[in-house]
Design an enzyme around this catalytic site. Structure first.
Site, PDB file in Angstrom:
ATOM      1  N   LYS A 173     -60.265   5.772  58.740  1.00 19.71           N
ATOM      2  CA  LYS A 173     -60.135   6.537  57.500  1.00 19.71           C
ATOM      3  C   LYS A 173     -61.110   5.962  56.488  1.00 19.71           C
ATOM      4  O   LYS A 173     -60.850   4.964  55.839  1.00 19.71           O
ATOM      5  CB  LYS A 173     -58.687   6.447  56.976  1.00 19.71           C
ATOM      6  CG  LYS A 173     -58.280   7.584  56.024  1.00 19.71           C
ATOM      7  CD  LYS A 173     -58.938   7.522  54.661  1.00 19.71           C
ATOM      8  CE  LYS A 173     -58.432   6.384  53.823  1.00 19.71           C
ATOM      9  NZ  LYS A 173     -59.065   6.393  52.448  1.00 19.71           N
TER      10      LYS A 173
ATOM     11  N   GLU B 108     -57.510  -7.599  54.798  1.00 21.60           N
ATOM     12  CA  GLU B 108     -58.606  -8.330  54.143  1.00 21.60           C
ATOM     13  C   GLU B 108     -58.693  -7.765  52.734  1.00 21.60           C
ATOM     14  O   GLU B 108     -59.085  -6.615  52.544  1.00 21.60           O
ATOM     15  CB  GLU B 108     -59.909  -8.154  54.926  1.00 21.60           C
ATOM     16  CG  GLU B 108     -60.984  -9.153  54.522  1.00 21.60           C
ATOM     17  CD  GLU B 108     -61.868  -8.617  53.409  1.00 21.60           C
ATOM     18  OE1 GLU B 108     -61.649  -9.034  52.238  1.00 21.60           O
ATOM     19  OE2 GLU B 108     -62.745  -7.805  53.689  1.00 21.60           O
TER      20      GLU B 108
ATOM     21  N   CYS C  40     -66.071  -8.647  48.014  1.00 21.85           N
ATOM     22  CA  CYS C  40     -64.775  -9.293  47.791  1.00 21.85           C
ATOM     23  C   CYS C  40     -64.845 -10.815  47.776  1.00 21.85           C
ATOM     24  O   CYS C  40     -64.052 -11.466  47.095  1.00 21.85           O
ATOM     25  CB  CYS C  40     -63.789  -8.836  48.858  1.00 21.85           C
ATOM     26  SG  CYS C  40     -64.422  -8.979  50.549  1.00 21.85           S
TER      27      CYS C  40
ATOM     28  N   GLU D 162     -59.928  -9.861  39.679  1.00 26.34           N
ATOM     29  CA  GLU D 162     -61.149  -9.416  40.343  1.00 26.34           C
ATOM     30  C   GLU D 162     -61.779  -8.264  39.563  1.00 26.34           C
ATOM     31  O   GLU D 162     -61.146  -7.229  39.338  1.00 26.34           O
ATOM     32  CB  GLU D 162     -60.842  -8.970  41.774  1.00 26.34           C
ATOM     33  CG  GLU D 162     -62.071  -8.627  42.576  1.00 26.34           C
ATOM     34  CD  GLU D 162     -61.752  -8.326  44.029  1.00 26.34           C
ATOM     35  OE1 GLU D 162     -62.531  -8.732  44.905  1.00 26.34           O
ATOM     36  OE2 GLU D 162     -60.725  -7.671  44.285  1.00 26.34           O
TER      37      GLU D 162
END
Length: 481
Positions: free
Chosen positions: A179, A253, A287, A386
């Site tokens: 996806k 993750e 990331c 973040e």
């Protein structure tokens, strides 16, 4: 030129979608419409999972092939992707703003490296062993493919992160439904073309692009055996809750807020290229980046000046320009998010030494100036959350113990780096940082090493032989003496 797709790749064929809903793709650099693809709805997901289930359950199907035969198909897929590498890089750069010079390597080449790595690994991996037991008999341990995999892929490295899942899953004999993110669907369709050309058996790989609802439906599907997810920590928590309720294996993750620890003997000026890769790669939309720069108080002003000058020197521009080092971020929503964090950083007392706004002369596209904050306290919002953009926070520390303390005072633990003229000293510091991965004077994930995080940066590992284990179902057969 607009790239338009009318079909979904399901069951080894291009099939008509179940609805008229489409995803319009907009260039991050120009804000112009550059393509369109169908949006998968629940019936499309049902069809994709059914195709993957049938391919996996086939008594003579993919899961039952000899590992060497699966490896040969994976290598053909890598060859087909090689042939499409320039176009793949162009599509990714156009969609998410990744500079084309980076996309050419990380999206045009690295996925094939992973496919070939796992093709080689599965040829040499022992999947059946007999060991001596402690109760007088022997034990046969078998490792079989875990089944149908739901792979949820984000927009920042769409092909590389898809390959993180495809490589080990296909090598083990799993089938997969991918996806992709709605921001990056044109590259996914190009990948489907490569899969069809490589002759992957019907149903082994299926692609259903869509938004959060599509992904959630896929994750909850009763015929899915494992979930592999890359994305934000907030979304990952929802995925984890779903999989916990279903008792479904999951690899997560997630986000990061890594520390780049500059020791007092570091020579940053000689390592600026490596520092860029560890802190600002892909416009900060990575990331694992070390966006918290920890500098010794004795050299704090010097480190701030070095980073400020470096950030100012970076070429900002259209992602398709080979000279560009910092392109646009992926969407207007993402730019709004980044600008909100910049305002919050200034409001909490941090000092902007460069950047902080939109670059002059770039009136179209979702651009943000490379931004450096000084006088940052590790408790500030910009040091704890973040941002996912080209924003660095420079934090002062007193000594090495203080640096390690600051690095570990984070909800995340995915990446990081240590910068020093003494690699042994750097490794000793790195060993004390609570993180899944860390580099000395550089940072770049390697296919042979397990990649993943601790704390709120995720569960499980991808890459390396450990990544293969995540797609295995183990069975112990007790053999009587």
């Amino acid at each position: 030129m607009s790239t338009v797709y009318e079909s979904l790749y399901i069951g080894g064929e291009w099939v008509s979608p179940s609805s008229s809903r489409t995803i319009e793709v907009v260039s991050a650099s120009t804000e112009e419409v550059i393509g369109r693809a169908p949006e998968a709805v629940e019936r499309d997901v049902d069809a994709a999972v059914a195709a993957a289930r049938a391919a996996f359950d086939d008594p003579s199907g993919w899961a039952m092939w000899a590992p060497a035969d699966r490896a040969a198909v994976m290598e053909r897929l890598a060859d087909e992707l090689d042939a499409r590498a320039p176009e793949m890089a162009r599509r990714v750069a156009s969609q998410n703003g990744m500079p084309i010079s980076i996309a050419a390597q990380l999206e045009g080449v690295f996925p094939q490296v992973l496919l070939r790595y796992y093709a080689g690994l599965i040829r040499s991996t022992e999947l059946d062993e007999v060991r001596d037991g402690l109760m007088g008999g022997r034990i046969r341990v078998t490792r079989k493919p875990i089944g149908v995999v739901a792979g949820i892929v984000p927009w920042n490295y769409p092909q590389t992160l898809a390959a993180f899942k495809l490589g080990p899953a296909l090598a083990m004999g799993c089938t997969i439904v991918l996806k992709p993110s709605p921001e990056t669907v044109l590259d996914a369709q190009l990948f489907a073309e490569a899969a069809a050309a490589a002759g992957l058996p019907a149903g082994v790989v299926n692609i259903v692009q869509g938004g959060r609802d599509t992904g959630q439906y896929l994750i909850e599907h009763p015929q899915v055996d494992k979930v592999a997810f890359t994305g934000s920590t907030a979304a990952g928590r929802t995925v984890a809750e779903t999989c916990a309720r279903l008792l479904r294996p999951v690899t997560l993750e997630l986000g990061g807020k890594s520390a780049a620890i500059v020791l007092d003997d570091a020579d940053l000026a000689s390592n600026l290229e490596s520092l860029f890769g560890a802190t600002l790669l892909n416009n900060g939309q990575t990331c694992y980046l070390g966006t918290r720069i920890l500098a010794p108080s004795s050299r704090y002003a010097e480190v701030v000046d070095t980073l400020t000058g470096f950030a100012r020197s970076l070429q900002v521009g259209d992602a398709l320009d080979e000279r560009t080092q910092i392109g646009p971020v992926a969407s207007s929503r993402q730019r709004d998010r980044i600008e909100g964090y910049i305002a919050k950083g200034a409001g909490e007392g941090a000092r902007i030494t460069t950047g902080g706004g939109r670059p002059a002369g770039l009136d179209r596209g979702w651009f943000v100036e490379p931004t450096v904050f000084a006088d940052v306290d590790n408790r500030h919002t910009i040091a704890q959350e973040e941002i996912f953009g080209p924003v660095l926070s420079v934090i002062s520390y007193a000594d090495v113990d203080d640096a390690v303390r600051i690095a570990n005072e984070s909800d995340f633990g995915l990446g990081g780096s240590v910068w020093t003229s003494d690699p042994e000293r750097g490794e000793a510091v790195a060993a004390r940082v609570q993180t899944g991965t860390i580099g000395i004077n550089a940072y770049l994930p390697d296919p042979a090493a397990p990649f993943g995080g601790v704390k709120q940066s995720g569960l499980g590992r991808e890459l390396g032989p450990e990544g293969l284990v995540a797609y295995q179902a183990l069975k112990s057969i007790y053999l009587a003496p």
